[in-house]
Design an enzyme around this catalytic site. Structure first.
Site, PDB file in Angstrom:
ATOM      1  N   THR A 130      10.165  43.305  37.850  1.00 26.37           N
ATOM      2  CA  THR A 130       8.979  42.663  37.252  1.00 26.37           C
ATOM      3  C   THR A 130       8.976  42.867  35.736  1.00 26.37           C
ATOM      4  OG1 THR A 130       7.689  43.037  39.274  1.00 26.37           O
ATOM      5  CG2 THR A 130       6.449  42.628  37.239  1.00 26.37           C
ATOM      6  N   GLY A 131       9.301  44.090  35.321  1.00 25.17           N
ATOM      7  CA  GLY A 131       9.368  44.335  33.878  1.00 25.17           C
ATOM      8  C   GLY A 131      10.470  43.526  33.223  1.00 25.17           C
ATOM      9  N   TRP A 144      11.747  40.758  34.136  1.00 26.59           N
ATOM     10  CA  TRP A 144      11.404  39.330  34.122  1.00 26.59           C
ATOM     11  C   TRP A 144      10.670  38.961  32.831  1.00 26.59           C
ATOM     12  CZ3 TRP A 144       6.843  36.582  33.760  1.00 26.59           C
ATOM     13  CH2 TRP A 144       6.892  35.219  34.083  1.00 26.59           C
ATOM     14  N   HIS A 145       9.897  39.912  32.291  1.00 26.59           N
ATOM     15  CA  HIS A 145       9.101  39.598  31.099  1.00 26.59           C
ATOM     16  C   HIS A 145       9.924  39.516  29.822  1.00 26.59           C
ATOM     17  CE1 HIS A 145       5.783  40.590  33.809  1.00 26.59           C
ATOM     18  NE2 HIS A 145       5.002  39.953  32.966  1.00 26.59           N
ATOM     19  N   GLY A 146      11.126  40.043  29.830  1.00 29.63           N
ATOM     20  CA  GLY A 146      11.939  39.946  28.619  1.00 29.63           C
ATOM     21  C   GLY A 146      13.206  40.776  28.727  1.00 29.63           C
TER      22      GLY A 146
END
Length: 431
Positions: free
Chosen positions: A279-280, A282-284
């Site tokens: 999830t982390g 995915w953000h960058g």
């Protein structure tokens, strides 16, 4: 047309992915009873989408880390990230897996599938829309007066959040983060991260509101993406209210297939670490985002296995302060690409960095932004939305005219602000 306006060079990528998705979907439908063939086409599509996402978003991250780790000098490719590629590929993967599982039907019309995968209201900033959510609307999407009215009002709410609040507090955060405010104090560190917390919430939820409103105008209904996350009393609750379509995506397509909480405590903890690390990421394509995801994984594990045993005995106010404190620290990790810069900021929040607790600069900022902060804090609760909803549903003509004037005045303020201001950041260029 919408995407081509800003990213015409990436139109072939988007069209190519849509063709692969559509073709694999049709093949899985054709071989639905042949599990081996069906799985092959599912894997072809998932691997294709992940490969495109990896190349455009993560290739330079891995090259840079390989260079640092092994002393190599492989040149970075300098790949430009297509806007919204993360949302687009996740929607495509959800469609393919749902068709593979038989939880949704295969789209027979390529035009309808292309419409789904390129839905312009949400393609650059979400929410993540699953095919099953809009499946029926793609064939019959009535443009009615009621939908038009609901859509315009929802769009204006989102526009107001973005322009009147997010941009205002974002400017303050930018000045503190970039060192334009040089005389920092402990109070200013906290004011800065609270400003960022307001900015990212009102910006992100504002874009989601605009997307939901635009979709409604065209007769489509999207899932909600935010549900007042800052009123949460635990991090578990926060992630049930923040970016809900992303949380649901990882739950349904990663967490549950890994076994969820069904295979013992060790596997459960492993699954949480994997899901929140992803999830982390995915953000960058940066280590701070991975740390940000793992930070939440650790807290969620502690809450699940330790804190929730006696959670109800803790006063609600303490629960809320606990959640807000951890959320604010998470935004520091999220907002600084440099881990050391983020750590220095956290030290400043707790009295480090040899700064005073309070100074004149802090007083000036509090006076200048005090009203905006109070308004933003109030709007983080559902009180205003419930009150406005009640007024909108009253039959009294005077009230209806007053509500319409409210939306009109808010729209005019937004236009005036956009015309006069040069600060209008787009936070999702790394998504």
């Amino acid at each position: 047309m919408f995407y081509a306006w800003g990213e015409i060079r990436f139109i072939p990528v988007m069209l190519g992915l849509s063709v692969v998705d559509y073709w694999c979907g049709r093949k899985m439908d054709k071989y639905f009873d042949d599990k081996k063939k069906k799985r092959i086409f599912m894997l072809i599509d998932v691997i294709t989408n992940l490969s495109v996402l990896f190349f455009f978003k993560y290739i330079d991250f891995f090259i840079g880390n390989a260079n640092s780790l092994f002393g190599l000098s492989i040149p970075l490719l300098g790949v430009i990230l297509p806007i919204g590629v993360s949302f687009n590929t996740f929607q495509s993967i959800s469609y393919t897996i749902d068709v593979y599982r038989g939880t949704t039907t295969c789209e027979k019309s390529y035009y309808n599938y292309l419409t789904y995968t390129t839905l312009f209201p949400q393609i650059i900033a979400g929410p993540i829309v699953r095919y099953v959510t809009v499946e029926d609307d793609l064939d019959i999407h009535p443009i009615t007066v009621d939908n038009l009215s609901l859509g315009i009002r929802r769009f204006l709410i989102g526009l107001g959040k973005k322009v009147l609040i997010a941009n205002n507090v974002g400017l303050l955060w930018s000045q503190i983060q970039n060192g334009q405010i040089t005389e920092l104090s402990t109070v200013l560190y906290w004011v800065g991260i609270v400003a960022f917390a307001f900015q990212i919430y009102f910006d992100f939820s504002g874009y989601s509101d605009m997307a939901i409103g635009l979709a409604k105008i065209f007769g489509l209904t999207f899932d909600e993406n935010f549900n007042y996350p800052y009123i949460s009393r635990s991090i578990t609750e926060f992630w049930r209210r923040w970016h809900m379509t992303l949380s649901a995506w990882f739950k349904d397509y990663v967490y549950i297939p890994l076994g969820g909480n069904r295979k013992g405590k060790v596997a459960h903890i492993r699954n949480l670490l994997i899901v929140w690390g992803l999830t982390g990421f995915w953000h960058g394509a940066s280590w701070n985002f991975i740390f940000w995801g793992l930070y939440f994984a650790v807290i969620l594990i502690i809450e699940k296995f330790v804190l929730f045993r006696f959670w109800e005995k803790i006063p609600k106010a303490i629960q809320h302060l606990y959640a807000i404190l951890l959320i604010l620290i998470s935004w520091v990790i999220f907002s600084f690409d440099s881990v050391s810069a983020g750590w220095n900021f956290i030290k400043g929040m707790f009295g480090g960095n040899h700064v005073p607790f309070y100074n004149e600069q802090a007083g000036y900022v509090l006076i200048t932004y005090g009203f905006t902060f109070l308004l933003a804090g109030f709007l983080c609760t559902p009180v205003f939305r419930k009150w406005l909803f009640k007024l909108e549903n009253k039959k009294n003509k005077g009230i209806q005219i007053t509500v319409s004037l409210f939306y009109l005045v808010m729209f005019l303020f937004c236009v005036a602000y956009l015309v006069n201001s040069t600060y209008n950041p787009f936070l999702y260029f790394r998504f």
